[in-house]
Design an enzyme around this catalytic site. Sequence first.
Site, PDB file in Angstrom:
ATOM      1  N   ARG B   8       0.842  -1.210   0.000  1.00 58.27           N
ATOM      2  CA  ARG B   8       0.000   0.000   0.000  1.00 58.27           C
ATOM      3  C   ARG B   8       0.872   1.253   0.000  1.00 58.27           C
ATOM      4  O   ARG B   8       0.511   2.271  -0.587  1.00 58.27           O
ATOM      5  CB  ARG B   8      -0.971   0.004   1.170  1.00 58.27           C
ATOM      6  CG  ARG B   8      -0.312  -0.053   2.532  1.00 58.27           C
ATOM      7  CD  ARG B   8      -1.331   0.034   3.658  1.00 58.27           C
ATOM      8  NE  ARG B   8      -0.731  -0.307   4.934  1.00 58.27           N
ATOM      9  CZ  ARG B   8      -1.052   0.266   6.089  1.00 58.27           C
ATOM     10  NH1 ARG B   8      -1.983   1.197   6.127  1.00 58.27           N
ATOM     11  NH2 ARG B   8      -0.480  -0.102   7.209  1.00 58.27           N
ATOM     12  N   SER B  35      -4.873   5.203   5.484  1.00 59.32           N
ATOM     13  CA  SER B  35      -4.586   3.766   5.476  1.00 59.32           C
ATOM     14  C   SER B  35      -4.287   3.234   4.077  1.00 59.32           C
ATOM     15  O   SER B  35      -3.453   2.351   3.911  1.00 59.32           O
ATOM     16  CB  SER B  35      -5.785   2.994   6.044  1.00 59.32           C
ATOM     17  OG  SER B  35      -6.029   3.398   7.369  1.00 59.32           O
ATOM     18  N   GLU B  56     -18.749   3.575  -0.374  1.00 59.90           N
ATOM     19  CA  GLU B  56     -17.938   2.903  -1.393  1.00 59.90           C
ATOM     20  C   GLU B  56     -18.695   2.708  -2.704  1.00 59.90           C
ATOM     21  O   GLU B  56     -18.121   2.801  -3.789  1.00 59.90           O
ATOM     22  CB  GLU B  56     -17.452   1.544  -0.869  1.00 59.90           C
ATOM     23  CG  GLU B  56     -16.522   1.646   0.331  1.00 59.90           C
ATOM     24  CD  GLU B  56     -17.245   1.840   1.660  1.00 59.90           C
ATOM     25  OE1 GLU B  56     -18.498   1.756   1.697  1.00 59.90           O
ATOM     26  OE2 GLU B  56     -16.571   2.083   2.674  1.00 59.90           O
ATOM     27  N   PHE B  81     -14.329  -3.803   1.146  1.00 62.54           N
ATOM     28  CA  PHE B  81     -15.374  -2.856   0.724  1.00 62.54           C
ATOM     29  C   PHE B  81     -15.360  -2.657  -0.791  1.00 62.54           C
ATOM     30  O   PHE B  81     -16.413  -2.539  -1.416  1.00 62.54           O
ATOM     31  CB  PHE B  81     -15.182  -1.517   1.429  1.00 62.54           C
ATOM     32  CG  PHE B  81     -15.062  -1.652   2.926  1.00 62.54           C
ATOM     33  CD1 PHE B  81     -16.001  -2.384   3.641  1.00 62.54           C
ATOM     34  CD2 PHE B  81     -14.012  -1.073   3.615  1.00 62.54           C
ATOM     35  CE1 PHE B  81     -15.889  -2.525   5.015  1.00 62.54           C
ATOM     36  CE2 PHE B  81     -13.899  -1.211   4.993  1.00 62.54           C
ATOM     37  CZ  PHE B  81     -14.835  -1.939   5.709  1.00 62.54           C
ATOM     38  N   HIS B 107      -5.399  -3.679   2.258  1.00 58.77           N
ATOM     39  CA  HIS B 107      -5.844  -4.491   3.401  1.00 58.77           C
ATOM     40  C   HIS B 107      -6.534  -5.776   2.948  1.00 58.77           C
ATOM     41  O   HIS B 107      -7.548  -6.189   3.504  1.00 58.77           O
ATOM     42  CB  HIS B 107      -6.739  -3.677   4.334  1.00 58.77           C
ATOM     43  CG  HIS B 107      -6.024  -2.541   5.003  1.00 58.77           C
ATOM     44  ND1 HIS B 107      -5.453  -1.505   4.292  1.00 58.77           N
ATOM     45  CD2 HIS B 107      -5.766  -2.289   6.304  1.00 58.77           C
ATOM     46  CE1 HIS B 107      -4.882  -0.662   5.141  1.00 58.77           C
ATOM     47  NE2 HIS B 107      -5.048  -1.103   6.369  1.00 58.77           N
ATOM     48  N   ASP B 115      -7.890  -6.463  13.192  1.00 63.18           N
ATOM     49  CA  ASP B 115      -9.261  -6.025  12.878  1.00 63.18           C
ATOM     50  C   ASP B 115     -10.229  -7.199  12.693  1.00 63.18           C
ATOM     51  O   ASP B 115     -11.441  -7.040  12.808  1.00 63.18           O
ATOM     52  CB  ASP B 115      -9.276  -5.150  11.617  1.00 63.18           C
ATOM     53  CG  ASP B 115      -8.992  -3.685  11.931  1.00 63.18           C
ATOM     54  OD1 ASP B 115      -8.874  -3.350  13.135  1.00 63.18           O
ATOM     55  OD2 ASP B 115      -8.873  -2.888  10.986  1.00 63.18           O
ATOM     56  N   ARG B 165      -1.600  -4.671   3.862  1.00 63.13           N
ATOM     57  CA  ARG B 165      -1.324  -3.743   4.949  1.00 63.13           C
ATOM     58  C   ARG B 165       0.082  -3.934   5.511  1.00 63.13           C
ATOM     59  O   ARG B 165       0.736  -2.983   5.905  1.00 63.13           O
ATOM     60  CB  ARG B 165      -2.352  -3.983   6.062  1.00 63.13           C
ATOM     61  CG  ARG B 165      -2.073  -3.224   7.341  1.00 63.13           C
ATOM     62  CD  ARG B 165      -3.188  -3.454   8.358  1.00 63.13           C
ATOM     63  NE  ARG B 165      -2.979  -2.624   9.527  1.00 63.13           N
ATOM     64  CZ  ARG B 165      -2.364  -3.050  10.644  1.00 63.13           C
ATOM     65  NH1 ARG B 165      -1.911  -4.283  10.725  1.00 63.13           N
ATOM     66  NH2 ARG B 165      -2.213  -2.226  11.663  1.00 63.13           N
TER      67      ARG B 165
END
Lengths: 274, 312
Positions: B8, B35, B56, B81, B107, B115, B165
């Site tokens: 990322r 993020s 989204e 998402f 992610h 998470d 991530r």
Amino acid sequence: MLSEAKLSELKEKARQLRADILRMLAAAGSGHPGGSLSAADLLAYLYFYKMRHDPGNPNWRERDRFVLSKGHAAPVLYAALAEAGYFPKTDLDSLRKFGSHLQGHPDMKRTPGVEFSTGSLGQGLSAANGMALAARLDGIDNRVYVLLGDGECEEGQVWEAAMTSVHYRLNRLTAFLDYNRLQIDGNVEDVISFKDPGSRFKSFGWNVLECDGHDIVAIDQAMTAAEEYKEGPSLIILRTVKGKGVSFMENQAGWHGMAPKIEERDEGLKELGF
Amino acid sequence: MGDKIATRDAYGKALLRLGAENPDVVVLDADLSKSTKTAGFAKEYPDRFFQMGIAEADMISTAAGLATAGKIPFASTFAVFAAGRAYDQVRNSVGYPHLNVKIAATHAGITVGEDGASHQMIEDITLMRAIPGMVVLSPADAVETEQLVYAAARYQGPVYIRLGREPLNVIFPTDYQPEIGKAVTLREGDAATVCATGVMTEKALIAAEQLAQAGIQIKVLNIHTIKPLDEAAIIVAARATGAIVTAEEHNFMGGLSGAVAEVVVRNAPVPMEFVAVQDRFGQSGKPAVLMEEYGLTAEAIVNAVKKVIDRK
């Protein structure tokens, strides 16, 4: 201001669009007459008076855009595009048939003049926002129009997009709501208590106007007011009648997604003066 | 191998260069710009960055609208998402009209860690590759990510880029030039082939080294493009080595495993094993602990290779 001559020309265009809707749906044997007929006056106004577009050059960069978010009303869009000259009117008979560029729902890659592929409800306003944002970046002074259905406003994405239009103050974007109060399963308010779209959009920050969606002069007046509002997007609620112009289809949810038979087509055409 | 860099972060860096090179590049994010690492672009090119809020579906269709007017939108959010929540928008607003939208989803996979399952996307490859005309990229390190982001910007059409991530070792040299649709042979061998993607590529190399010490030479193919899949490279590998193991941080159903199996069974049927998530959701935990728990390790690849060789 609309001249008398222009007004009668637009009324005649709307009558033509309605006739073409009946003809193509009868030929197709399936499709959506109710919500196509309710939008015929708006499309006549947009395509034959209001919009800056060139059927000979569908990809003209500075053209106005029209997004049919309620994509099932494809017949009224196809009728308008054919009448404007984007493709031959004889193509209309191929609606929904194998090999035709006139798909059951609008396909921007197949049909010249279709600005966005729609059909899955709720996505058109987002796409229209994207078009308006792109025009602003490019310094193009075009306008973006989008037609929403009232039933369609049950989709959550409409409200996501409604926030975006306001957040980015998209004052060259005008949304129309085809407020015919019917959806497939019945009255919109019975289906899911969707009431008073005006106050809902107002509370989201939209400039909201309302008029008789079958009165082209009233549509033009509302549009003038929308253009004068510079702070952000405007919504014009068009009070319409589903199936408008064909008495046995008017205000009948059953005609949302059922094609007329040949004799029904002829009866409708007769009512329209053909 | 130098410092560890998350894919990322490499994406964020690539966006800065694209922003400077091409005024048509625009970026959208759904309240995760820090993020997803689009925040740097947002700061540098505020007029071309569109914050869409936690919406989204709207973001993807708005990106589609921008693309109709000639923009090259990069839309970013977490993979769960982008590919999950907004699937219908990706399908109907982007995929069906084949618009020039790049979906850079961060992610992905279980290395999201703490998470937990709600945020650990293990089915995005399946969903995205099932959309006709969608290109699906899954880079293995920072260098490959940066180059594939540039390649995605040059490509005309929809692209899904799967990013992670966790910081990863850099395994490719700085002059590495991956090409969309071309698998990369990282190691030659004749006992079996490991087709790996994303975070599993480095683990495949470690496994290959361990196997070599035991006298087993395997071929390692890095599959950075899951669609269009380099079928020729897979067929050649299947015929030459007679056994294939796939390795992905993703459910095996319809993922890289499914994609490779579709090619192998039709062209060069050989035994296969899947080092992948075995059809269960993730959970909270440190990424390394989760990779052990879900069998996504070099050791698991070694065992799968031995097993597949026994089945030859």
